[in-house]
Design an enzyme around this catalytic site. Sequence first.
Site, PDB file in Angstrom:
ATOM      1  N   GLU A 289       0.830  -1.217   0.000  1.00  8.83           N
ATOM      2  CA  GLU A 289       0.000   0.000   0.000  1.00  8.83           C
ATOM      3  C   GLU A 289       0.859   1.260   0.000  1.00  8.83           C
ATOM      4  O   GLU A 289       0.423   2.310  -0.460  1.00  8.83           O
ATOM      5  CB  GLU A 289      -0.917   0.018   1.235  1.00  8.83           C
ATOM      6  CG  GLU A 289      -2.231  -0.693   1.018  1.00  8.83           C
ATOM      7  CD  GLU A 289      -3.249  -0.454   2.124  1.00  8.83           C
ATOM      8  OE1 GLU A 289      -2.936   0.237   3.119  1.00  8.83           O
ATOM      9  OE2 GLU A 289      -4.356  -0.993   2.009  1.00  8.83           O
ATOM     10  N   HIS A 310       8.895 -26.637  -1.858  1.00  7.45           N
ATOM     11  CA  HIS A 310       8.282 -27.757  -2.574  1.00  7.45           C
ATOM     12  C   HIS A 310       7.113 -27.299  -3.438  1.00  7.45           C
ATOM     13  O   HIS A 310       6.347 -28.112  -3.924  1.00  7.45           O
ATOM     14  CB  HIS A 310       7.855 -28.831  -1.564  1.00  7.45           C
ATOM     15  CG  HIS A 310       9.028 -29.367  -0.792  1.00  7.45           C
ATOM     16  ND1 HIS A 310       9.617 -30.580  -1.056  1.00  7.45           N
ATOM     17  CD2 HIS A 310       9.757 -28.820   0.212  1.00  7.45           C
ATOM     18  CE1 HIS A 310      10.651 -30.765  -0.244  1.00  7.45           C
ATOM     19  NE2 HIS A 310      10.751 -29.700   0.538  1.00  7.45           N
ATOM     20  N   LYS A 424     -14.146  -0.462  -3.789  1.00  3.24           N
ATOM     21  CA  LYS A 424     -15.278  -0.103  -2.922  1.00  3.24           C
ATOM     22  C   LYS A 424     -16.348   0.615  -3.731  1.00  3.24           C
ATOM     23  O   LYS A 424     -17.540   0.314  -3.617  1.00  3.24           O
ATOM     24  CB  LYS A 424     -14.821   0.799  -1.772  1.00  3.24           C
ATOM     25  CG  LYS A 424     -13.887   0.124  -0.793  1.00  3.24           C
ATOM     26  CD  LYS A 424     -13.563   1.069   0.357  1.00  3.24           C
ATOM     27  CE  LYS A 424     -12.405   0.548   1.159  1.00  3.24           C
ATOM     28  NZ  LYS A 424     -11.862   1.532   2.100  1.00  3.24           N
TER      29      LYS A 424
HETATM   30  O1  PA5 Z   1      -3.788   1.011   5.643  1.00  6.48           O
HETATM   31  C1  PA5 Z   1      -4.937   1.386   5.531  1.00  6.48           C
HETATM   32  O2  PA5 Z   1      -5.275   2.544   5.776  1.00  6.48           O
HETATM   33  C2  PA5 Z   1      -6.073   0.435   5.153  1.00  6.48           C
HETATM   34  O3  PA5 Z   1      -5.647  -0.807   4.737  1.00  6.48           O
HETATM   35  C3  PA5 Z   1      -6.987   0.262   6.341  1.00  6.48           C
HETATM   36  O4  PA5 Z   1      -6.230  -0.176   7.422  1.00  6.48           O
HETATM   37  C4  PA5 Z   1      -8.112  -0.713   6.114  1.00  6.48           C
HETATM   38  O5  PA5 Z   1      -8.781  -0.406   4.924  1.00  6.48           O
HETATM   39  C5  PA5 Z   1      -9.088  -0.685   7.268  1.00  6.48           C
HETATM   40  O6  PA5 Z   1      -9.634   0.583   7.404  1.00  6.48           O
HETATM   41  P1  PA5 Z   1     -10.435   1.028   8.685  1.00  6.48           P
HETATM   42  O7  PA5 Z   1      -9.543   0.907   9.854  1.00  6.48           O
HETATM   43  O8  PA5 Z   1     -10.826   2.441   8.417  1.00  6.48           O
HETATM   44  O9  PA5 Z   1     -11.628   0.124   8.815  1.00  6.48           O
END
Ligand code: PA5
Length: 447
Positions: A289, A310, A424
């Site tokens: 990310e 393996h 989303k």
């Molecule tokens: O790193 C990030 O910001 C995302 O991966 C969030 O952690 C994930 O989408 C969960 O979001 P939230 O804590 O708002 O539910």
Amino acid sequence: MKTITLDLNATQQFVAPQTIEQLKPAATAARQALEEGTCLGADFLGWLHLPSSISEAFIAEIQATAETLRRECDIVVVAGIGGSYLGARAIIEALNDSFAQLRQERKAPHVLFAGNNIAEDYLAELTSLLKGQRFGVINISKSGTTTETALAFRLLKKQCEEQRGKEEARRVIVAITDAKRGAARTTADKEGYKSFIIPDNVGGRFSVLTPVGLLPIAVAGYDIAQLIAGATEMERATGLDTPFEENIAMRYAATRNALYAQGKKIEILANYQPKLHYIAEWWKQLYGESEGKQGKGIFPASVDLTTDLHSMGQWIQDGERTIFETVLSVEEPTHTLLFPTDEENLDGLNFLAGRRIDQVNKMAELGTKLAHVDGGVPNIRIVLPQLSEYTIGALIYFFEVACGISGLMLGVNPFDQPGVEAYKKNMFALLGKPGYEEAGEALRKRL
Ligand code: PA5
């Protein structure tokens, strides 16, 4: 206390030490920009000095809440996804007995995870498992609007209230969320749940050392003060005062950027201890990310070894030469077990009888490293003296700060994740969420 170390020797035939040396100014500038808050995404640097800023009183507050859950629950379900889930699971599994879920005798409640998928079977099987059980819930969501987590929380809240009554449920449901915004905050305030805040300036994937990770880890029975101590030591060791030559975060960041520039587009995080599987899952989110944007970024992958030798071993040894590997190597296992002798010796392995099984594992690791290097795969080693709260805390912080430096060296904002929104939007449009009608129409025309 001994902390983690970085071994870059097996990268030198791929990137010359001079090449790494040339990256010193860029790595130092990136580290400085983090320190001075002048980098891209500077609003999300709350993790940088988090370990050293956590007070004893704060740890005590988390431990007190963990104690309540430990006393009142046999199972605690953590609802969360991505950064609100992976860190806690990674650390608990790294420290846990491999068969903790099946052990009859146990000191802590089972910690289970939900809210990280939308699979009907998973949720149906979970709710069936929880029937009649003394369970509690930790609901973790920074935004408070994440579908996967909100869905699981709806189910868990209802079941917990039905089984324990509203009053008692209130004592065993904890929210970890934004200070003011989102459904999780509104519900927590309305219901009077104990709650903890995810700071505004800490993004999800950098939040494991906030209550997001600390509370579940404390519920599982681990020493969060030691975890923070390990992270604090690493915060010091990777600070701006530590020059490039000794700064393992800057060197890791520089090496992976140098390899990337040479066409090594995939980094495989490998372990020789299955307990570290979820550390790799957490790491993949952190680096994926943070760096995968604007058409750039090393693709973070992972393998559990020797298991995956393996299955993936052939590809790593012999496939397209676009990979390098980073190995998490644990020096000393927690237990001692010797290779057994066998009278018949049909498998021909009696030459190993009486040796530590870990010695065999270590030779597998060394043999694999040499084979992979010969096959054109650069090898980075991160050595943990043992698996403990202290070393895992150090590892977590090391990866976080190195990620910040590495992303900035790559020229991206390591602290945003605009791409995560795309699925989303489509999902809501296809499901007919109010406000998404036009987008839904456009998508359906494409089907
Ligand atoms: O790193 C990030 O910001 C995302 O991966 C969030 O952690 C994930 O989408 C969960 O979001 P939230 O804590 O708002 O539910």
